[in-house]
Design a protein around this motif. Structure first.
Motif, PDB file in Angstrom:
ATOM      1  N   UNK A 134       5.590  10.293 -16.545  1.00  0.00           N
ATOM      2  CA  UNK A 134       5.016   9.000 -16.179  1.00  0.00           C
ATOM      3  C   UNK A 134       5.590   8.573 -14.837  1.00  0.00           C
ATOM      4  N   UNK A 135       4.720   8.170 -13.934  1.00  0.00           N
ATOM      5  CA  UNK A 135       5.163   7.742 -12.607  1.00  0.00           C
ATOM      6  C   UNK A 135       4.665   6.328 -12.321  1.00  0.00           C
ATOM      7  N   UNK A 136       5.301   5.712 -11.357  1.00  0.00           N
ATOM      8  CA  UNK A 136       4.833   4.413 -10.873  1.00  0.00           C
ATOM      9  C   UNK A 136       4.423   4.583  -9.416  1.00  0.00           C
ATOM     10  N   UNK A 137       3.147   4.375  -9.151  1.00  0.00           N
ATOM     11  CA  UNK A 137       2.648   4.455  -7.780  1.00  0.00           C
ATOM     12  C   UNK A 137       2.938   3.126  -7.080  1.00  0.00           C
ATOM     13  N   UNK A 138       3.640   3.231  -5.974  1.00  0.00           N
ATOM     14  CA  UNK A 138       4.055   2.055  -5.223  1.00  0.00           C
ATOM     15  C   UNK A 138       3.276   2.011  -3.913  1.00  0.00           C
ATOM     16  N   UNK A 139       2.695   0.869  -3.574  1.00  0.00           N
ATOM     17  CA  UNK A 139       1.978   0.785  -2.303  1.00  0.00           C
ATOM     18  C   UNK A 139       2.929   0.897  -1.124  1.00  0.00           C
ATOM     19  N   UNK A 140       2.545   1.705  -0.165  1.00  0.00           N
ATOM     20  CA  UNK A 140       3.400   1.907   0.996  1.00  0.00           C
ATOM     21  C   UNK A 140       2.608   1.940   2.285  1.00  0.00           C
ATOM     22  N   UNK A 141       3.327   2.051   3.384  1.00  0.00           N
ATOM     23  CA  UNK A 141       2.726   2.090   4.714  1.00  0.00           C
ATOM     24  C   UNK A 141       3.381   3.227   5.494  1.00  0.00           C
ATOM     25  N   UNK A 174       9.628  13.643  23.960  1.00  0.00           N
ATOM     26  CA  UNK A 174       9.963  12.452  23.179  1.00  0.00           C
ATOM     27  C   UNK A 174      10.034  12.861  21.710  1.00  0.00           C
ATOM     28  N   UNK A 175      10.381  11.927  20.856  1.00  0.00           N
ATOM     29  CA  UNK A 175      10.435  12.193  19.415  1.00  0.00           C
ATOM     30  C   UNK A 175       9.429  11.286  18.724  1.00  0.00           C
ATOM     31  N   UNK A 176       8.557  11.885  17.903  1.00  0.00           N
ATOM     32  CA  UNK A 176       7.595  11.123  17.105  1.00  0.00           C
ATOM     33  C   UNK A 176       7.950  11.332  15.641  1.00  0.00           C
ATOM     34  N   UNK A 177       8.261  10.256  14.978  1.00  0.00           N
ATOM     35  CA  UNK A 177       8.733  10.291  13.592  1.00  0.00           C
ATOM     36  C   UNK A 177       7.791   9.486  12.703  1.00  0.00           C
ATOM     37  N   UNK A 178       7.495  10.009  11.518  1.00  0.00           N
ATOM     38  CA  UNK A 178       6.682   9.284  10.548  1.00  0.00           C
ATOM     39  C   UNK A 178       7.574   8.856   9.384  1.00  0.00           C
ATOM     40  N   UNK A 179       7.619   7.560   9.175  1.00  0.00           N
ATOM     41  CA  UNK A 179       8.489   6.983   8.147  1.00  0.00           C
ATOM     42  C   UNK A 179       7.621   6.283   7.108  1.00  0.00           C
ATOM     43  N   UNK A 180       8.003   6.428   5.847  1.00  0.00           N
ATOM     44  CA  UNK A 180       7.290   5.775   4.749  1.00  0.00           C
ATOM     45  C   UNK A 180       8.091   4.569   4.287  1.00  0.00           C
ATOM     46  N   UNK A 181       7.440   3.415   4.265  1.00  0.00           N
ATOM     47  CA  UNK A 181       8.118   2.207   3.817  1.00  0.00           C
ATOM     48  C   UNK A 181       7.257   1.451   2.825  1.00  0.00           C
ATOM     49  N   UNK A 182       7.890   0.769   1.897  1.00  0.00           N
ATOM     50  CA  UNK A 182       7.124  -0.118   1.019  1.00  0.00           C
ATOM     51  C   UNK A 182       6.879  -1.429   1.758  1.00  0.00           C
ATOM     52  N   UNK A 183       6.044  -2.281   1.175  1.00  0.00           N
ATOM     53  CA  UNK A 183       5.657  -3.506   1.864  1.00  0.00           C
ATOM     54  C   UNK A 183       6.844  -4.460   2.020  1.00  0.00           C
ATOM     55  N   UNK A 184       7.722  -4.473   1.031  1.00  0.00           N
ATOM     56  CA  UNK A 184       8.852  -5.401   1.073  1.00  0.00           C
ATOM     57  C   UNK A 184       9.856  -5.030   2.166  1.00  0.00           C
ATOM     58  N   UNK A 185       9.940  -3.742   2.496  1.00  0.00           N
ATOM     59  CA  UNK A 185      10.933  -3.276   3.472  1.00  0.00           C
ATOM     60  C   UNK A 185      10.377  -3.160   4.886  1.00  0.00           C
ATOM     61  N   UNK A 186       9.066  -3.248   5.021  1.00  0.00           N
ATOM     62  CA  UNK A 186       8.429  -2.959   6.311  1.00  0.00           C
ATOM     63  C   UNK A 186       8.974  -3.818   7.446  1.00  0.00           C
ATOM     64  N   UNK A 187       8.954  -5.132   7.282  1.00  0.00           N
ATOM     65  CA  UNK A 187       9.364  -6.023   8.369  1.00  0.00           C
ATOM     66  C   UNK A 187      10.829  -5.833   8.737  1.00  0.00           C
ATOM     67  N   UNK A 188      11.669  -5.617   7.726  1.00  0.00           N
ATOM     68  CA  UNK A 188      13.095  -5.418   7.991  1.00  0.00           C
ATOM     69  C   UNK A 188      13.324  -4.130   8.769  1.00  0.00           C
TER      70      UNK A 188
END
Length: 223
Positions: A134-141, A174-188
């Motif tokens: 069982x998993x919990x899908x969390x919305x992310x960006x 240059x360096x291009x990085x893709x980071x996954x964040x949840x909505x609560x952590x995005x602004x921080x």
């Protein structure tokens, strides 16, 4: 960055399983499967009935939809309300989505009574779920961070400190990085990266997704 309306997280079965209990010599076998539609659920139910064709009862319950819009259950010959509804209550009680379960009963010769049947079918479903993933899908960006080489270490440190997975890095001039964040952590995260790089890092939202921890790894889902 544009403000994004936050979708909801939800739980579902990622990999189905099977569990069994014995109550007064009656066997209750719970088979669990993830399903995406009502037709898929009924196809699964029919497949279990064919597998256990010699059983007295194959009761079922399923819940489908982001908001659990579709719920169905069946007692399959057991006294009304003693099998399907208790099974469905377990699925709803665990707040599961897109999940179906069939509990097969081989009668052991002893009547369990109404309360006994409710407890047995509920317990069987719980056992089947305990043998499922069982998993919990969390919305992310997904956030793309473009920086020079002086900023990469700082950004990696920030992501690690916030427990945000780095999906990939591309190194050229240059360096291009893709980071996954949840909505609560995005602004921080955006604020910390901007401050750490004195505004030189370029951050761009690439779109929404869902993510979940599956067997110790982060997996990305479109929906």
């Amino acid at each position: 960055m544009n403000k994004v309306c936050q979708p909801e997280k939800y739980k579902l079965v990622y990999e189905g399983g099977s569990g069994e209990i014995i109550e007064k010599k009656s066997r209750f076998i719970a088979t669990v499967k993830p399903v995406a539609s009502e037709s898929e659920a009924y196809a699964f139910i029919e497949s279990v009935k064919k597998k256990y064709w010699d059983a007295r009862h194959n009761c079922h319950a399923f819940v489908i939809g982001m908001h659990q819009e579709i719920t169905r259950c069946s007692d399959d010959g057991e006294p009304a309300g003693t099998a399907g509804k208790p099974m469905l209550d377990v699925l709803l009680g665990q707040n599961l989505h897109n999940t179906a379960v069939v509990v097969t009963r081989y009668f052991g010769g002893t009547l369990l009574g109404t309360g006994g049947l409710v407890r047995a079918y509920s317990k069987a479903v719980s056992e089947g779920l305990s043998e499922s993933t069982i998993i919990e899908k969390i919305p992310g960006i997904r956030i793309q961070v473009t920086t020079d080489y002086t900023g990469i270490g700082k950004i990696q440190y920030i992501a690690a400190a916030m427990s945000l997975p780095i999906l990939d890095c591309q190194y050229t001039d240059i360096v291009v990085m893709h980071v996954l964040t949840d909505f609560d952590s995005k602004n921080a995260f955006i604020k910390k990266v901007t401050e750490a790089t004195s505004g030189s890092a370029i951050l761009e939202e690439l779109g929404n997704c869902y993510f979940a921890e599956v067997n110790g790894s982060t997996m990305i889902f479109d929906s």
